[in-house]
Design a protein around this motif. Structure first.
Motif, PDB file in Angstrom:
ATOM      1  N   ARG A  84       0.975  -0.804   0.178  1.00 15.43           N
ATOM      2  CA  ARG A  84      -0.303  -0.186  -0.109  1.00 15.43           C
ATOM      3  C   ARG A  84       0.848   1.142  -0.207  1.00 15.43           C
ATOM      4  O   ARG A  84       0.390   2.219  -0.797  1.00 15.43           O
ATOM      5  CB  ARG A  84      -0.925  -0.103   1.397  1.00 15.43           C
ATOM      6  N   GLU A  85       2.039   1.598   1.550  1.00 10.09           N
ATOM      7  CA  GLU A  85       2.200   2.739   1.200  1.00 10.09           C
ATOM      8  C   GLU A  85       3.456   2.770  -0.500  1.00 10.09           C
ATOM      9  O   GLU A  85       3.836   3.875  -0.649  1.00 10.09           O
ATOM     10  CB  GLU A  85       3.492   2.227   2.126  1.00 10.09           C
ATOM     11  N   HIS A 118       3.699   6.211  -5.251  1.00 13.40           N
ATOM     12  CA  HIS A 118       4.010   6.649  -7.425  1.00 13.40           C
ATOM     13  C   HIS A 118       2.404   6.385  -7.250  1.00 13.40           C
ATOM     14  O   HIS A 118       2.300   7.003  -8.689  1.00 13.40           O
ATOM     15  CB  HIS A 118       4.419   4.849  -7.638  1.00 13.40           C
ATOM     16  N   GLU A 119       1.522   6.903  -6.626  1.00 16.63           N
ATOM     17  CA  GLU A 119       0.269   6.686  -7.302  1.00 16.63           C
ATOM     18  C   GLU A 119      -0.535   7.992  -7.319  1.00 16.63           C
ATOM     19  O   GLU A 119      -1.163   8.443  -8.313  1.00 16.63           O
ATOM     20  CB  GLU A 119      -0.989   6.059  -7.401  1.00 16.63           C
ATOM     21  N   GLN A 120       0.269   8.401  -6.486  1.00 18.49           N
ATOM     22  CA  GLN A 120      -0.265   9.949  -5.828  1.00 18.49           C
ATOM     23  C   GLN A 120      -0.029  11.527  -6.888  1.00 18.49           C
ATOM     24  O   GLN A 120      -1.340  11.893  -7.044  1.00 18.49           O
ATOM     25  CB  GLN A 120       0.901  10.063  -4.572  1.00 18.49           C
ATOM     26  N   PRO A 121       0.863  11.349  -7.527  1.00 19.37           N
ATOM     27  CA  PRO A 121       1.119  12.112  -8.558  1.00 19.37           C
ATOM     28  C   PRO A 121      -0.200  12.155  -9.764  1.00 19.37           C
ATOM     29  O   PRO A 121      -0.391  13.124 -10.459  1.00 19.37           O
ATOM     30  CB  PRO A 121       2.007  12.651  -9.400  1.00 19.37           C
ATOM     31  N   ARG A 122      -0.610  10.792  -9.545  1.00 16.41           N
ATOM     32  CA  ARG A 122      -1.740  10.446 -11.146  1.00 16.41           C
ATOM     33  C   ARG A 122      -3.532  11.198 -11.252  1.00 16.41           C
ATOM     34  O   ARG A 122      -3.400  11.182  -9.216  1.00 16.41           O
ATOM     35  CB  ARG A 122      -1.873   8.703 -11.121  1.00 16.41           C
ATOM     36  N   PRO A 123      -3.048  12.212 -11.630  1.00 13.33           N
ATOM     37  CA  PRO A 123      -4.920  13.115 -11.632  1.00 13.33           C
ATOM     38  C   PRO A 123      -6.275  11.414 -10.488  1.00 13.33           C
ATOM     39  O   PRO A 123      -7.291  11.823  -9.969  1.00 13.33           O
ATOM     40  CB  PRO A 123      -5.584  12.926 -12.856  1.00 13.33           C
ATOM     41  N   PRO A 183      -5.541   8.099  -8.944  1.00 15.53           N
ATOM     42  CA  PRO A 183      -4.934   7.065  -7.968  1.00 15.53           C
ATOM     43  C   PRO A 183      -5.382   5.983  -8.372  1.00 15.53           C
ATOM     44  O   PRO A 183      -6.392   5.924  -7.311  1.00 15.53           O
ATOM     45  CB  PRO A 183      -4.381   7.640  -6.823  1.00 15.53           C
ATOM     46  N   TRP A 184      -4.931   4.689  -8.745  1.00 20.30           N
ATOM     47  CA  TRP A 184      -5.052   3.714  -8.301  1.00 20.30           C
ATOM     48  C   TRP A 184      -4.652   3.315  -6.697  1.00 20.30           C
ATOM     49  O   TRP A 184      -3.809   3.240  -6.373  1.00 20.30           O
ATOM     50  CB  TRP A 184      -4.301   2.973  -9.930  1.00 20.30           C
TER      51      TRP A 184
END
Length: 209
Positions: free
Chosen positions: A128-129, A134-139, A141-142
């Protein structure tokens, strides 16, 4: 890592920033069958231990996982900005011609012995961490919760996690510190004018230093 004093970086906060900035590290271990190397995204928890602790995971089928479990020393390499340096950028070339090409770069090496674990809850927290980072910057996030629970359970059974407390940390900032101020300026200017963004990134690191 061979590190002349002019290039040595000992500041812990600076080393930790470089570790976090590296998206894919190289983990190397040695066993009875020789060297094993794996390329992995890792997490750093700086508050754990003198130099921090690294966390990651490997496929259970990867022989490197068994090697880590044996407790031998491991080396983790983090590569930063790098660039070829042309002798034509040195003012010294016009003065005496006694110049040759080189390579400027930033690297961090971490040494330690890993603890391997396969507890499902601990693995899930690690994944999860890593995923959130790595997903945080995405519009949009998965998240792991977006996948079916039974599918995630199967994936967890196929991996092992590890924690690697850092016992020794080395940093090398080879940025032309052994050259004259004029030569360093010439290299920064040459790299900054390059069409390659990797060259410009290294020029910025030379300026920041």
């Amino acid at each position: 890592m061979y590190t002349p004093s002019a290039f040595r970086q000992n500041d812990l906060a600076t080393l930790h920033r470089e570790i976090r900035a590296c998206r894919l590290a190289t983990l190397v271990s040695h066993g009875e069958n020789g060297l094993q190397a794996s390329h992995l995204p890792l997490l750093l928890r700086p508050e754990q231990g003198e130099y921090g602790t690294l966390y990651g995971h490997l496929a259970r089928a990867n022989p490197h996982a068994r090697l880590l479990a044996e407790g031998g020393e491991a080396l983790v390499m983090f590569s930063g900005a790098d660039a070829y340096v042309s002798p034509s950028w040195y003012p010294a070339k016009a003065e005496h011609g006694k110049v040759v090409p080189t390579w400027n770069y930033i690297a961090v090496h971490a040494h330690g012995r890993a603890e391997v674990f396969d507890d499902a809850e601990r693995l899930l927290a690690l994944l999860r961490e890593l995923t959130d980072r790595h997903e945080q910057p995405r519009p949009q996030p998965w998240a792991i919760a977006d996948a079916p629970p039974d599918y995630i359970d199967g994936m967890l059974r196929a991996i092992v996690g590890f924690a690697l407390p850092i016992e020794r940390l080395e940093g090398k900032w080879k940025l032309g510190q052994n050259r004259s101020a004029a030569d360093q300026h010439g290299v920064r200017s040459g790299l900054a004018a390059s069409l390659d963004p990797r060259d410009r990134a290294l020029a910025q690191r030379m300026t920041d230093r």
